[in-house]
Design a protein around this motif. Structure first.
Motif, PDB file in Angstrom:
ATOM      1  N   LYS A  19      45.890  33.615  43.555  1.00 37.49           N
ATOM      2  CA  LYS A  19      46.168  33.960  42.311  1.00 37.49           C
ATOM      3  C   LYS A  19      47.762  34.274  42.209  1.00 37.49           C
ATOM      4  CE  LYS A  19      45.776  36.854  38.805  1.00 37.49           C
ATOM      5  NZ  LYS A  19      45.301  36.298  37.480  1.00 37.49           N
ATOM      6  N   TYR A  21      50.750  36.156  39.752  1.00 41.44           N
ATOM      7  CA  TYR A  21      51.214  37.114  38.529  1.00 41.44           C
ATOM      8  C   TYR A  21      52.355  36.477  38.141  1.00 41.44           C
ATOM      9  CZ  TYR A  21      47.558  40.140  40.632  1.00 41.44           C
ATOM     10  OH  TYR A  21      46.515  40.780  41.151  1.00 41.44           O
ATOM     11  N   ARG A  55      40.045  43.178  43.987  1.00 38.20           N
ATOM     12  CA  ARG A  55      39.845  42.964  42.712  1.00 38.20           C
ATOM     13  C   ARG A  55      39.061  41.737  42.268  1.00 38.20           C
ATOM     14  NH1 ARG A  55      45.029  45.988  39.556  1.00 38.20           N
ATOM     15  NH2 ARG A  55      44.044  48.192  39.862  1.00 38.20           N
ATOM     16  N   ALA A  58      35.650  42.021  43.439  1.00 42.14           N
ATOM     17  CA  ALA A  58      34.721  43.061  42.422  1.00 42.14           C
ATOM     18  C   ALA A  58      34.849  42.387  41.055  1.00 42.14           C
ATOM     19  CB  ALA A  58      35.608  44.315  42.454  1.00 42.14           C
ATOM     20  N   THR A  59      35.131  41.180  40.655  1.00 42.93           N
ATOM     21  CA  THR A  59      34.973  40.618  39.374  1.00 42.93           C
ATOM     22  C   THR A  59      35.906  41.150  38.397  1.00 42.93           C
ATOM     23  OG1 THR A  59      33.511  41.950  38.261  1.00 42.93           O
ATOM     24  CG2 THR A  59      32.540  40.235  39.825  1.00 42.93           C
ATOM     25  N   LEU A  60      36.972  41.964  38.860  1.00 47.83           N
ATOM     26  CA  LEU A  60      37.798  42.657  37.994  1.00 47.83           C
ATOM     27  C   LEU A  60      38.989  41.552  37.484  1.00 47.83           C
ATOM     28  CD1 LEU A  60      37.978  46.075  39.379  1.00 47.83           C
ATOM     29  CD2 LEU A  60      37.019  45.502  37.122  1.00 47.83           C
ATOM     30  N   ILE A  61      39.491  40.759  38.276  1.00 48.13           N
ATOM     31  CA  ILE A  61      40.482  39.682  37.947  1.00 48.13           C
ATOM     32  C   ILE A  61      40.155  38.400  38.168  1.00 48.13           C
ATOM     33  CG2 ILE A  61      42.228  41.523  37.910  1.00 48.13           C
ATOM     34  CD1 ILE A  61      43.249  40.280  40.521  1.00 48.13           C
ATOM     35  N   LEU A  62      40.606  37.506  37.598  1.00 49.83           N
ATOM     36  CA  LEU A  62      40.195  35.939  37.682  1.00 49.83           C
ATOM     37  C   LEU A  62      41.370  35.274  38.707  1.00 49.83           C
ATOM     38  CD1 LEU A  62      39.563  35.424  33.964  1.00 49.83           C
ATOM     39  CD2 LEU A  62      37.742  35.552  35.779  1.00 49.83           C
ATOM     40  N   VAL A  76      33.227  34.779  39.495  1.00 50.71           N
ATOM     41  CA  VAL A  76      33.814  34.461  38.104  1.00 50.71           C
ATOM     42  C   VAL A  76      32.563  34.147  37.120  1.00 50.71           C
ATOM     43  CG1 VAL A  76      35.251  32.934  36.768  1.00 50.71           C
ATOM     44  CG2 VAL A  76      35.845  33.810  39.070  1.00 50.71           C
TER      45      VAL A  76
ATOM     46  N   VAL B 209      33.078  47.660  36.963  1.00 44.79           N
ATOM     47  CA  VAL B 209      32.035  47.160  37.937  1.00 44.79           C
ATOM     48  C   VAL B 209      30.696  48.012  38.061  1.00 44.79           C
ATOM     49  CG1 VAL B 209      31.980  46.686  40.733  1.00 44.79           C
ATOM     50  CG2 VAL B 209      34.325  46.805  39.404  1.00 44.79           C
ATOM     51  N   ARG B 366      37.430  42.510  31.915  1.00 44.57           N
ATOM     52  CA  ARG B 366      38.112  42.495  33.244  1.00 44.57           C
ATOM     53  C   ARG B 366      39.407  43.269  33.122  1.00 44.57           C
ATOM     54  NH1 ARG B 366      35.816  37.650  33.127  1.00 44.57           N
ATOM     55  NH2 ARG B 366      34.565  37.151  35.088  1.00 44.57           N
ATOM     56  N   LEU B 367      40.134  43.281  34.140  1.00 47.13           N
ATOM     57  CA  LEU B 367      41.259  44.202  34.032  1.00 47.13           C
ATOM     58  C   LEU B 367      42.511  43.282  33.241  1.00 47.13           C
ATOM     59  CD1 LEU B 367      41.321  46.194  37.526  1.00 47.13           C
ATOM     60  CD2 LEU B 367      40.887  47.134  35.069  1.00 47.13           C
ATOM     61  N   GLN B 368      42.472  42.213  33.206  1.00 45.06           N
ATOM     62  CA  GLN B 368      43.607  41.438  32.758  1.00 45.06           C
ATOM     63  C   GLN B 368      43.508  41.436  31.316  1.00 45.06           C
ATOM     64  OE1 GLN B 368      42.819  38.230  35.254  1.00 45.06           O
ATOM     65  NE2 GLN B 368      44.905  38.195  35.918  1.00 45.06           N
TER      66      GLN B 368
END
Lengths: 316, 368
Positions: A19, A21, A55, A58-62, A76, B209, B366-368
């Protein structure tokens, strides 16, 4: 690594996960599997990529590339299913400060279509500590109590996996120990746990740890094996001139490295039978007196520093 | 469904735990409507005038008395030369000069026309026009009193009737406009802040979540505020009615239903704003500054839409307040039924569904 990861015994499998940024690396090429009933630690300083990794799980970011599987589900593609079976405690306080302890817990239970009573047995070891503050607003809790509430909220739906991002940062020593006791209990009840921490002393409590640095994993093993694999010998040194001690020790030969540890210096060097004598002489030549040298067992922190400096040396 | 109810319950808790914000939200409309009511007025009250009476007889004295007792004007000074007319206007406190010709009573006695000149300060054209009309009105009614039969001599008589607002009161114009403006801004603001607040507090991270669906959060955040915004609408109507005497001629239930529809549209717009922004500050800027000007200028509140260039007329169609103003004017002032405002109501309902739909689609899972 990969051939290990077939079969059902790895509730979490991560394959070449990367990943970025923008131009900054979050994590690069991470591979590991976490076994059932295991407390897996992500150990590393700030910026090592621990939060990014958690994250993604936890599926919060790809991720940009690679795969993260949670109980065989793609983090994902199957993110909704993953969200039903995991408990996640973010690194920063993420509850409603204007709601009371009880209201927060009730809300998160209800969102997961359950009730506090249904899973009370699961959260009671930790929730019982804050239950008498049930009517207090979450914003008015102390650090340790906030952590306990957040953990209760993450657990109230009885997840199969629990991801905790630096749960013990800003928390008092007693609460820290209570958290670990709780994690042991949860593990024994069958929950797989991934926990990140910047504190090396907490690494010892995990079943296995991944030592992370700048988005990459330096090593993965049980804390004991990591310590056992420590290359060379480690000595604790004290002299009259502590200020220049590290520098003088490192000048001994090119395998020597020294780091200040509290009131002494940890000095690492390749095994050699007359090393003690040589070191003593070397320090005397450089005007040190009251020299105390004692061989010690390396800690995770020593291993971490060794690996870190080793990587840095490779990089050069 | 259960999740939706829980989100609504949680939102209500947020609202009652923060009474200061609630007071501001409910207090703004009261302050604004009172401000607008007393500040925006295009009626003439107590305008300063000067009289240049060249004849000074009993008829001009009576006419002067009529003008001054109307309540619209007060006499600042009497002048006695042409030069003083200019000076009067330059002094600033005189906005109209009435000049009576020489031998006023004698000319009237001989059956001739007696000349009156009205000079107004047209640097404020609207006020000048109004003052001219008011003065003419007074003078005409005076001459009818003197010569009741004179109307016969007028070849074309034009009896004008102003429907719905015979006194041409400005409240009739500003109340629907201010109502639309305030409800748009306040409603859009409260919802636009609510999702961005969860992002900023970090609670979104915990909330994501979980098995909730975007529509749970979006509806759960709109519905509680519908009640608050509806309270605002009712307060505005009550104030307009009691303080400014605006009648509610149509069906009250229909009026409230239309208000309900409109606040839902505005709240949905706010929620849409909050799905496209990341911080409360940006959301606030968009919902306050970004909506204020278009709503004020393009809704027909201040400037009539039919006088705008064609292209701007088309743009006004996307302003929700434009439709609401039409509805409010019809239902409140004209007293029409639902049939007359069905098209406008349908437009608002469509907009609401679009905003909600886009919000659900646009909601970042999601967060992004």
């Amino acid at each position: 690594m990969k051939n290990e990861m077939t079969g059902d015994d790895y509730p979490v499998e991560i394959v070449s996960l990367t990943k970025y940024y923008g131009n900054v690396t979050g994590i690069r090429d991470i591979n590991f599997g976490v076994g059932r009933r295991e407390i897996f630690g992500l150990i590393g300083p700030d910026g090592a990529g621990k939060t990014t990794l958690l994250r993604i799980l936890a599926t919060l970011i790809l991720p940009d590339s690679g795969k993260a599987l949670v109980e065989g589900l793609d983090a994902v593609r199957d993110f909704r299913k993953v969200r039903r079976i995991i408990g996640y405690m973010p690194g920063s306080f993420s509850l409603y400060g204007d709601l009371t302890v009880k209201e927060n817990l009730n809300f998160f239970a209800a969102v997961f279509n359950t009730t506090i009573d249904e899973n009370y047995h699961l959260i009671s070891p930790i929730y019982s500590h804050i239950e008498r503050f049930a009517g207090r607003r979450a914003a008015d809790l102390s650090g340790g109590m906030k952590q306990k509430l957040a953990l209760s909220c993450a657990l109230v739906h009885h997840p199969r996996l629990l991801f905790l991002d630096e749960p013990n940062t800003g928390v008092d020593a007693v609460s820290r120990n209570q958290l670990w006791e709780m994690l042991f209990e949860l593990r024994d009840s069958g929950i797989t746990i991934i926990v990140s921490t910047p504190y090396m002393d907490e690494a010892q409590k995990c079943d296995r740890v991944a030592l992370m640095q700048e988005g990459a994993i330096m090593t993965i093993d049980s804390p004991e094996s990591i310590v056992d694999r420590y290359p060379g010998s480690l000595y604790q040194v004290r002299t009259s001139r502590m200020a220049s001690l590290s520098e003088d020790l490192e000048a001994l030969d090119d395998s020597a490295s020294a780091h200040r540890f509290g009131d002494s210096v940890h000095f690492s060097i390749r095994d050699d039978k007359d090393i003690l004598e040589r070191t003593r002489r070397h320090l005397c030549d450089r005007n040190h007196s009251d020299i105390e040298i004692e061989r010690i067992k390396p800690s995770i922190e020593d291993s971490f520093i060794k690996l870190m400096t080793g990587e840095a040396a490779q990089g050069e | 469904m259960k999740i939706l109810i829980e989100v609504i319950k949680k939102e209500f808790l947020h609202i009652i735990r923060d009474p200061r914000t609630l007071i501001i939200i409910l207090g703004i409309p009261v302050a604004q409507i009172l401000l607008f009511g007393y500040v925006i007025t295009n009626e003439i009250k107590d305008a300063g005038i000067a009289i240049y009476d060249k004849s000074g007889d009993h008829v001009t004295a009576r006419l002067t008395g009529k003008i001054l007792s109307s309540g619209y004007f007060h006499l600042v000074r009497n002048i006695s030369s042409v030069e003083e007319i200019d000076q009067s206007f330059q002094s600033g406190n005189i906005r109209e000069v009435v000049v009576f010709g020489e031998e006023f009573a004698e000319k009237l006695g001989r059956g001739e026309a007696a000349p009156v000149q009205i000079i107004t300060d047209a640097s404020e054209p609207n006020t000048a026009r109004l003052m001219e009309n008011y003065t003419l009105g007074i003078i005409n009614s005076f001459s009818r009193e003197l010569y009741p039969g004179s109307a016969v001599r007028q070849p074309v008589s034009v009896p004008v009737r102003m429907l719905f607002n015979p006194e041409l009161k400005s409240v009739f114009m500003f109340v629907p406009g201010v109502m639309a403006l305030l409800l748009t801004l306040i409603s859009a603001m409260i919802t636009s802040l609510s999702i961005t607040r969860e992002k900023e507090q970090g609670t979104m991270e915990m909330l994501l979540v979980s098995p909730f669906r975007p529509f749970h959060l979006i509806l759960g955040k709109v519905l509680p505020y519908v009640i608050i915004s509806l309270i605002n609408a009712v307060v505005i109507i009550i104030l307009a009615n009691t303080v400014f005497g605006l009648p509610v001629r149509g069906n009250l239930v229909l009026l409230l239903a239309e208000c309900l529809l409109f606040v839902t549209t505005a709240l949905s717009m706010g929620i849409f704003i909050s799905t496209i922004t990341g911080s409360q500050l940006v959301a606030m800027m968009i919902s306050m500054v970004g909506l204020m000007m278009p709503t004020m200028l393009l809704s027909g509140f201040i400037y009539p839409i039919r006088n705008m260039p064609r292209i701007l007329q088309l743009v006004t169609n996307i302003i929700p307040a434009r439709w609401f103003i039409v509805i409010i004017k019809s239902v409140m002032i004209k007293g029409t039924g639902f049939g007359a405002v069905m098209a406008e109501s349908a437009v608002l309902a469509g907009m609401t569904l679009l905003f909600l739909g886009f919000s659900v689609l646009n909601f970042n899972q999601r967060l992004q």
